[in-house]
Scaffold this active site. Structure first.
Site, short mmCIF file in Angstrom:
data_model
loop_
_atom_site.label_atom_id
_atom_site.label_comp_id
_atom_site.label_asym_id
_atom_site.label_seq_id
_atom_site.Cartn_x
_atom_site.Cartn_y
_atom_site.Cartn_z
N ARG A 69 0.85 -1.19 0.00
CA ARG A 69 0.00 0.00 0.00
C ARG A 69 0.89 1.24 0.00
NH1 ARG A 69 1.37 2.08 4.59
NH2 ARG A 69 1.82 0.74 6.37
N TYR A 75 1.15 0.97 12.69
CA TYR A 75 0.90 -0.09 13.67
C TYR A 75 -0.53 -0.60 13.51
CZ TYR A 75 -0.53 -2.24 18.06
OH TYR A 75 -1.05 -3.11 18.99
N CYS A 180 3.78 6.97 10.28
CA CYS A 180 3.66 7.72 9.02
C CYS A 180 4.78 8.74 8.85
CB CYS A 180 2.29 8.37 8.92
SG CYS A 180 0.94 7.17 8.94
#
Length: 220
Positions: A69, A75, A180
């Site tokens: 992705r 997480y 991120c």
């Protein structure tokens, strides 16, 4: 028709990917309908296609999986609602940016059912909430925490992977990564915000808000 599937027990990450790969193939040849899969994973980290190895700060803590992705490290674990979105983006306008915006809107509408204001921030993927109860950011702005992550992949215009919403995960588990790739903001959950919300509550809210975002009219 979109099939809604709910798994009551945690699903291993590799098992989930195998299922999505097979389902995408079936959708492409007309053997299966579009699907929304609601599940939890056991504690694990996934690395998206933009992940920086330096952002995995505790590599021995949980299993780490390479995910196809978009995005960076994320997480997943118990208490987090994972929503895998297998939809035909080809028949929904072939606009990837709009599709991601629809996913964001879906999360925001879902959070609004619990009187939580989710917001989008330029340059930051996912959905955020402001935290007036926390210390101000060094810039003087209100603190912000991430409550939902979004990362998708398309194969011949069929989407898979999707969204995760923090309902009641162990937030300390996020400390093994830089979520991120963002260091200056934290993570939160609905329960961390003081709301006694369950996964089942979130599932109902997701269903209620889905049609308003992904109906034929919304897709045009």
């Amino acid at each position: 028709m979109v099939e809604w599937i709910t798994s009551e027990n945690p699903v291993g990450y590799e098992e989930a990917v195998r299922w999505m790969e097979a389902r995408v193939g079936d959708i492409l040849v007309g053997r299966a309908s579009e699907a929304i899969w609601l599940l939890e994973h056991p504690p694990l980290y996934t690395a998206g296609t933009s992940a920086d190895a330096n952002d995995l700060t505790d590599p021995d803590r949980f299993d780490v999986f390479q995910a196809q992705r978009g995005g960076q490290y994320t997480y997943h674990g118990p208490g987090q609602r994972v929503i895998y979105v297998l939809l035909d983006v080809g028949k929904r306008g072939r606009d990837v940016r709009k599709f991601v915006q629809q996913l964001e809107d879906w999360v925001i509408r879902t959070l609004a059912e619990f009187n939580v204001t989710g917001e989008i921030r330029p340059g930051r993927v996912g959905v955020w909430v402001t935290r007036p109860d926390k210390t101000l950011h060094p810039s003087g702005a209100l603190a912000e925490d991430k409550i939902a992550a979004i990362g998708i992949r398309l194969r011949k215009w069929i989407s898979f992977h999707g969204i995760s919403i923090n309902v009641e995960p162990d937030l300390e588990h996020f400390s093994g990564i830089v979520p991120c790739g963002i260091t200056e903001h934290g993570v939160t959950s609905l329960v961390d915000l003081g709301l006694p919300v369950t996964l089942a509550d979130v599932d109902l809210a997701l269903r209620r808000s889905f049609d308003a975002v992904f109906s034929e009219q919304a897709a045009k």
